[in-house]
Design a protein around this motif. Sequence first.
Motif, short mmCIF file in Angstrom:
data_model
loop_
_atom_site.label_atom_id
_atom_site.label_comp_id
_atom_site.label_asym_id
_atom_site.label_seq_id
_atom_site.Cartn_x
_atom_site.Cartn_y
_atom_site.Cartn_z
N THR A 13 0.65 -1.10 0.14
CA THR A 13 0.10 -0.05 0.12
C THR A 13 0.93 1.17 0.08
N VAL A 14 0.26 2.43 -0.15
CA VAL A 14 0.76 3.67 -0.44
C VAL A 14 1.60 3.83 1.15
N TYR A 15 0.70 3.54 2.18
CA TYR A 15 0.97 3.76 3.51
C TYR A 15 2.19 2.85 3.77
N GLN A 16 2.26 1.77 3.46
CA GLN A 16 3.22 0.89 3.77
C GLN A 16 4.81 1.45 2.93
N LEU A 17 4.76 1.68 1.89
CA LEU A 17 5.84 2.26 1.09
C LEU A 17 6.30 3.43 1.66
N ALA A 18 5.25 4.45 2.28
CA ALA A 18 5.99 5.58 2.83
C ALA A 18 6.72 5.16 3.94
N ASP A 19 6.08 4.32 4.81
CA ASP A 19 7.11 3.85 5.94
C ASP A 19 8.12 3.28 5.62
N ARG A 20 8.19 2.26 4.75
CA ARG A 20 9.35 1.79 4.23
C ARG A 20 10.46 2.59 3.65
N PHE A 21 9.98 3.67 2.87
CA PHE A 21 10.98 4.48 2.35
C PHE A 21 11.30 5.83 3.04
N GLU A 22 10.42 5.88 4.03
CA GLU A 22 10.62 6.83 5.19
C GLU A 22 10.35 8.34 4.41
N ILE A 23 9.15 8.37 3.47
CA ILE A 23 8.78 9.53 2.99
C ILE A 23 7.23 9.67 3.20
N ASN A 24 6.77 10.67 2.92
CA ASN A 24 5.25 11.14 2.97
C ASN A 24 4.58 10.25 1.93
N ARG A 25 3.45 9.88 2.38
CA ARG A 25 2.27 8.89 1.56
C ARG A 25 1.87 9.78 0.14
N ARG A 26 1.88 10.94 0.20
CA ARG A 26 1.62 11.93 -0.98
C ARG A 26 2.75 11.88 -2.11
N THR A 27 4.08 11.74 -1.57
CA THR A 27 5.17 11.59 -2.14
C THR A 27 5.16 10.37 -2.98
N VAL A 28 4.70 9.37 -2.20
CA VAL A 28 4.50 8.01 -2.80
C VAL A 28 3.72 8.24 -4.16
N GLY A 29 2.56 8.66 -3.93
CA GLY A 29 1.71 8.99 -4.74
C GLY A 29 2.08 9.82 -6.29
N GLU A 30 2.87 10.61 -5.93
CA GLU A 30 3.33 11.53 -6.83
C GLU A 30 4.36 10.69 -7.63
N ILE A 31 5.22 9.94 -6.86
CA ILE A 31 6.23 9.13 -7.65
C ILE A 31 5.52 8.07 -8.57
N LEU A 32 4.40 7.50 -8.08
CA LEU A 32 3.80 6.53 -9.01
C LEU A 32 3.14 7.09 -10.21
N LYS A 33 2.70 8.43 -10.03
CA LYS A 33 1.94 9.23 -10.96
C LYS A 33 3.08 9.47 -12.12
N ARG A 34 4.30 9.94 -11.69
CA ARG A 34 5.21 10.61 -12.36
C ARG A 34 5.72 9.17 -13.49
N GLN A 35 5.73 7.86 -12.65
CA GLN A 35 6.28 6.74 -13.29
C GLN A 35 5.00 6.10 -14.25
N LYS A 36 3.88 6.90 -14.31
CA LYS A 36 2.67 6.27 -14.93
C LYS A 36 2.12 5.01 -14.45
N VAL A 37 2.53 4.67 -13.30
CA VAL A 37 1.55 3.67 -12.69
C VAL A 37 0.28 3.56 -12.48
N LYS A 38 -0.38 2.71 -12.96
CA LYS A 38 -1.90 2.40 -12.72
C LYS A 38 -2.28 2.26 -11.25
N THR A 39 -2.73 3.24 -10.51
CA THR A 39 -2.99 2.85 -9.13
C THR A 39 -4.36 2.42 -8.84
N ARG A 40 -4.36 1.66 -7.84
CA ARG A 40 -5.62 0.91 -7.31
C ARG A 40 -6.82 1.64 -6.80
N TRP A 41 -6.59 2.95 -6.43
CA TRP A 41 -7.70 3.84 -6.24
C TRP A 41 -8.46 4.07 -7.22
N GLN A 42 -9.61 4.54 -7.14
CA GLN A 42 -10.43 5.03 -8.48
C GLN A 42 -11.42 6.23 -7.77
#
Length: 94
Positions: A13-42
């Motif tokens: 999850t975004v929350y798990q990744l934020a904890d794992r990489f020690e970044i904000n969950r919003r930053t995780v979302g921004e990274i996924l967006k920049r990498q053009k990853v299809k997210t699970r939320w809708q």
Amino acid sequence: MQELVAAYEAGATVYQLADRFEINRRTVGEILKRQKVKTRWQLLTEADVDEAERLYAQGLSLARIGKQLDVSGGAVRLRLLRRGVQLRDRHDRS
């Protein structure tokens, strides 16, 4: 970044990744967006909001409606408020 993307695609999850990489969950979302990853939320469509409003009027809780529509209860709440739906007192939940 590739490790983060791979972990997300493997189910983290975004929350798990934020904890794992020690970044904000919003930053995780921004990274996924920049990498053009299809997210699970809708996002809720207008038809979804119509259905949410109907179910809410029947007495279902925001959480139960969210579960049916595969979104959070908070997302349902926000969209119903934007539509002008008067929400019940929290103690009236089903």
